[in-house]
Design a protein around this motif. Structure first.
Motif, PDB file in Angstrom:
ATOM      1  N   ALA A   1       0.828  -1.208   0.000  1.00  0.00           N
ATOM      2  CA  ALA A   1       0.000   0.000   0.000  1.00  0.00           C
ATOM      3  C   ALA A   1       0.863   1.259   0.000  1.00  0.00           C
ATOM      4  N   ILE A   2       1.884   1.274   0.841  1.00  0.00           N
ATOM      5  CA  ILE A   2       2.759   2.452   0.925  1.00  0.00           C
ATOM      6  C   ILE A   2       3.497   2.671  -0.400  1.00  0.00           C
ATOM      7  N   ASP A   3       3.967   1.604  -1.010  1.00  0.00           N
ATOM      8  CA  ASP A   3       4.653   1.743  -2.305  1.00  0.00           C
ATOM      9  C   ASP A   3       3.735   2.412  -3.332  1.00  0.00           C
ATOM     10  N   ALA A   4       2.463   2.054  -3.330  1.00  0.00           N
ATOM     11  CA  ALA A   4       1.513   2.647  -4.281  1.00  0.00           C
ATOM     12  C   ALA A   4       1.206   4.100  -3.926  1.00  0.00           C
ATOM     13  N   MET A   5       1.055   4.378  -2.655  1.00  0.00           N
ATOM     14  CA  MET A   5       0.683   5.734  -2.227  1.00  0.00           C
ATOM     15  C   MET A   5       1.820   6.732  -2.434  1.00  0.00           C
TER      16      MET A   5
ATOM     17  N   PRO B   1       6.560   5.563  10.868  1.00  0.00           N
ATOM     18  CA  PRO B   1       7.745   4.827  10.388  1.00  0.00           C
ATOM     19  C   PRO B   1       7.410   3.891   9.230  1.00  0.00           C
ATOM     20  N   GLY B   2       8.069   4.095   8.109  1.00  0.00           N
ATOM     21  CA  GLY B   2       7.765   3.288   6.940  1.00  0.00           C
ATOM     22  C   GLY B   2       6.368   3.514   6.410  1.00  0.00           C
ATOM     23  N   GLY B   3       5.656   4.493   6.946  1.00  0.00           N
ATOM     24  CA  GLY B   3       4.293   4.788   6.522  1.00  0.00           C
ATOM     25  C   GLY B   3       3.227   4.024   7.277  1.00  0.00           C
ATOM     26  N   VAL B   4       3.640   3.189   8.237  1.00  0.00           N
ATOM     27  CA  VAL B   4       2.688   2.276   8.896  1.00  0.00           C
ATOM     28  C   VAL B   4       2.743   2.488  10.412  1.00  0.00           C
ATOM     29  N   VAL B   5       1.569   2.406  11.062  1.00  0.00           N
ATOM     30  CA  VAL B   5       1.513   2.526  12.514  1.00  0.00           C
ATOM     31  C   VAL B   5       0.784   1.311  13.097  1.00  0.00           C
ATOM     32  N   ARG B   6       1.391   0.731  14.123  1.00  0.00           N
ATOM     33  CA  ARG B   6       0.768  -0.433  14.773  1.00  0.00           C
ATOM     34  C   ARG B   6      -0.034  -0.042  16.001  1.00  0.00           C
ATOM     35  N   SER B   7       0.238   1.160  16.528  1.00  0.00           N
ATOM     36  CA  SER B   7      -0.404   1.574  17.784  1.00  0.00           C
ATOM     37  C   SER B   7      -1.526   2.566  17.501  1.00  0.00           C
ATOM     38  N   GLY B   8      -2.481   2.157  16.671  1.00  0.00           N
ATOM     39  CA  GLY B   8      -3.644   3.004  16.445  1.00  0.00           C
ATOM     40  C   GLY B   8      -4.321   3.324  17.772  1.00  0.00           C
ATOM     41  N   SER B   9      -4.950   4.483  17.833  1.00  0.00           N
ATOM     42  CA  SER B   9      -5.501   4.920  19.114  1.00  0.00           C
ATOM     43  C   SER B   9      -6.990   5.239  19.003  1.00  0.00           C
TER      44      SER B   9
ATOM     45  N   PRO C   1     -12.497 -14.304  15.041  1.00  0.00           N
ATOM     46  CA  PRO C   1     -11.401 -15.217  15.445  1.00  0.00           C
ATOM     47  C   PRO C   1     -10.286 -15.351  14.425  1.00  0.00           C
ATOM     48  N   ARG C   2     -10.547 -15.030  13.169  1.00  0.00           N
ATOM     49  CA  ARG C   2      -9.510 -15.214  12.143  1.00  0.00           C
ATOM     50  C   ARG C   2      -8.421 -14.147  12.227  1.00  0.00           C
ATOM     51  N   VAL C   3      -8.747 -12.954  12.732  1.00  0.00           N
ATOM     52  CA  VAL C   3      -7.835 -11.812  12.674  1.00  0.00           C
ATOM     53  C   VAL C   3      -6.825 -11.871  13.825  1.00  0.00           C
ATOM     54  N   GLU C   4      -5.547 -11.880  13.462  1.00  0.00           N
ATOM     55  CA  GLU C   4      -4.490 -11.927  14.471  1.00  0.00           C
ATOM     56  C   GLU C   4      -3.550 -10.729  14.403  1.00  0.00           C
ATOM     57  N   SER C   5      -3.801  -9.800  13.461  1.00  0.00           N
ATOM     58  CA  SER C   5      -2.957  -8.614  13.396  1.00  0.00           C
ATOM     59  C   SER C   5      -3.684  -7.502  12.652  1.00  0.00           C
ATOM     60  N   VAL C   6      -3.481  -6.265  13.106  1.00  0.00           N
ATOM     61  CA  VAL C   6      -4.080  -5.081  12.476  1.00  0.00           C
ATOM     62  C   VAL C   6      -3.011  -3.986  12.419  1.00  0.00           C
ATOM     63  N   MET C   7      -2.889  -3.343  11.273  1.00  0.00           N
ATOM     64  CA  MET C   7      -1.998  -2.187  11.153  1.00  0.00           C
ATOM     65  C   MET C   7      -2.732  -1.074  10.434  1.00  0.00           C
ATOM     66  N   GLU C   8      -2.289   0.160  10.696  1.00  0.00           N
ATOM     67  CA  GLU C   8      -2.987   1.339  10.188  1.00  0.00           C
ATOM     68  C   GLU C   8      -2.047   2.160   9.311  1.00  0.00           C
TER      69      GLU C   8
ATOM     70  N   LYS D   1      -7.435   5.206  -1.910  1.00  0.00           N
ATOM     71  CA  LYS D   1      -7.910   4.228  -2.909  1.00  0.00           C
ATOM     72  C   LYS D   1      -6.730   3.406  -3.436  1.00  0.00           C
ATOM     73  N   ALA D   2      -5.644   4.095  -3.779  1.00  0.00           N
ATOM     74  CA  ALA D   2      -4.475   3.388  -4.313  1.00  0.00           C
ATOM     75  C   ALA D   2      -3.902   2.439  -3.269  1.00  0.00           C
ATOM     76  N   GLY D   3      -3.840   2.887  -2.021  1.00  0.00           N
ATOM     77  CA  GLY D   3      -3.276   2.054  -0.970  1.00  0.00           C
ATOM     78  C   GLY D   3      -4.135   0.838  -0.657  1.00  0.00           C
ATOM     79  N   ILE D   4      -5.430   1.042  -0.554  1.00  0.00           N
ATOM     80  CA  ILE D   4      -6.319  -0.082  -0.230  1.00  0.00           C
ATOM     81  C   ILE D   4      -6.323  -1.108  -1.368  1.00  0.00           C
ATOM     82  N   GLU D   5      -6.358  -0.621  -2.582  1.00  0.00           N
ATOM     83  CA  GLU D   5      -6.337  -1.564  -3.719  1.00  0.00           C
ATOM     84  C   GLU D   5      -5.039  -2.365  -3.739  1.00  0.00           C
ATOM     85  N   ALA D   6      -3.918  -1.716  -3.419  1.00  0.00           N
ATOM     86  CA  ALA D   6      -2.644  -2.439  -3.399  1.00  0.00           C
ATOM     87  C   ALA D   6      -2.636  -3.479  -2.279  1.00  0.00           C
ATOM     88  N   ALA D   7      -3.166  -3.107  -1.114  1.00  0.00           N
ATOM     89  CA  ALA D   7      -3.221  -4.063  -0.004  1.00  0.00           C
ATOM     90  C   ALA D   7      -4.126  -5.239  -0.358  1.00  0.00           C
TER      91      ALA D   7
END
Length: 308
Positions: free
Chosen positions: A187-191, A202-210, A241-248, A264-270
């Protein structure tokens, strides 16, 4: 809505008004332009703790810069004009003035012009000199030449400040940490191919959404417990139960359309990795209207109803 087996939540991302500016940084070569820009945009992930959110927008060729040298453009955002001006001056002095061969120029025009090198010139201790040069439209622009030990530091006097938007976002939900991170990298590469936006974490991604608020009175933001996999069964979770990781991915931009197109570009790439590679859902930071006046609705954006 489903894309390549990935469910798209019927929700929206909340974003808020900010003030933004762009600075063009050049140097002897890209190595030193990046050294300057990386220093200037360091510790600038979130206004919650940094005061400003900043990032490198893109590389600039020699044909795109005022002094004909390679460079990069930097976007910087803050919640108000005063903070933006303070942060820009501080970072110019500590990160650009100090960097060998670096120069700085205005990257955006506006009726609101703020200091870029206007006050920094006093570092020259009276030996600084200025010159006014007309731009392509005949408008006079002032530049300062400040003597420094490697020669001269060249900086334009001011740059523009515009109204902008911060906090566009989407969440990638998947079966494992590694799979979600791979999708976010795509997603970041596309955006990053798109103008007028940055992803400041960092790297365009955050794991600690608030989320807004906390059980602790002094905290106005705290962990987004509804999306924390380890809290399933403990809180009112948004995760099956299927979800074991989330990043923002958080995106700031100069206009609503810039952010929508980049989302749109990021979501489509993901989503291009698909359900078979562990990508299960895409959602967004929706705080029930508590956070921001700009609502980026995922499904209309992905349907192409918002264009730049």
């Amino acid at each position: 809505m489903v894309i390549n087996g990935v469910e798209i939540d019927d929700t929206f991302a909340e974003a808020f008004n900010m003030r933004g500016t762009r600075i063009l940084i050049t140097a002897q070569n890209l190595r030193w332009a990046y050294n300057a820009a990386n220093a200037m945009t360091g510790f600038a992930t979130s206004v919650i703790g940094c005061g400003v959110e900043a990032g490198i927008e893109r590389e600039l060729s020699e044909d795109e810069t005022p002094d004909g040298r390679p460079g990069v453009s930097v976007l910087m955002f803050a919640m108000g004009s005063k903070v933006l001006m303070q942060q820009l001056e501080t970072r110019m002095g500590q990160c650009i003035l100090t960097c060998p061969t670096a120069a700085a120029f205005a990257g955006i025009e506006s009726e609101d012009m703020i200091s870029l090198g206007k006050h920094l010139r006093f570092f020259g201790d009276g030996y600084q000199v200025s010159k006014q040069i007309p731009d392509a439209n005949g408008k006079l622009k002032r530049y300062w030449r400040i003597p420094v030990m490697d020669g001269e530091f060249l900086t334009e006097e001011t740059t523009g400040m515009v109204r902008a938007i911060g906090g566009g976002n989407f969440l990638v939900l998947g079966a494992s940490q590694a799979q979600v991170l791979t999708a976010c990298e795509a997603a970041i590469d596309a955006m990053r191919k798109l103008p007028n936006v940055i992803m400041p974490f960092p790297g365009g991604v955050v794991r600690s959404g608030s989320k807004v608020g906390s059980k602790y009175p002094k905290m106005f933001a705290s962990t987004n417990d509804a999306f924390c996999p380890t809290l399933k069964g403990v809180v009112k979770s948004e995760l099956d139960p299927r979800v074991e990781s989330v990043m923002e991915i958080v995106v700031n931009g100069l206009t609503f359309e810039d952010i929508a197109v980049s989302m749109k570009a990021g979501i489509e790439a993901a989503c291009s990795l698909g359900k078979d590679n562990g990508i299960l859902r895409v959602s967004a930071g929706n705080y029930g209207g508590k956070l921001g006046q700009h609502h980026f609705k995922l499904r209309p954006i992905l349907s192409g109803e918002v264009t730049a």
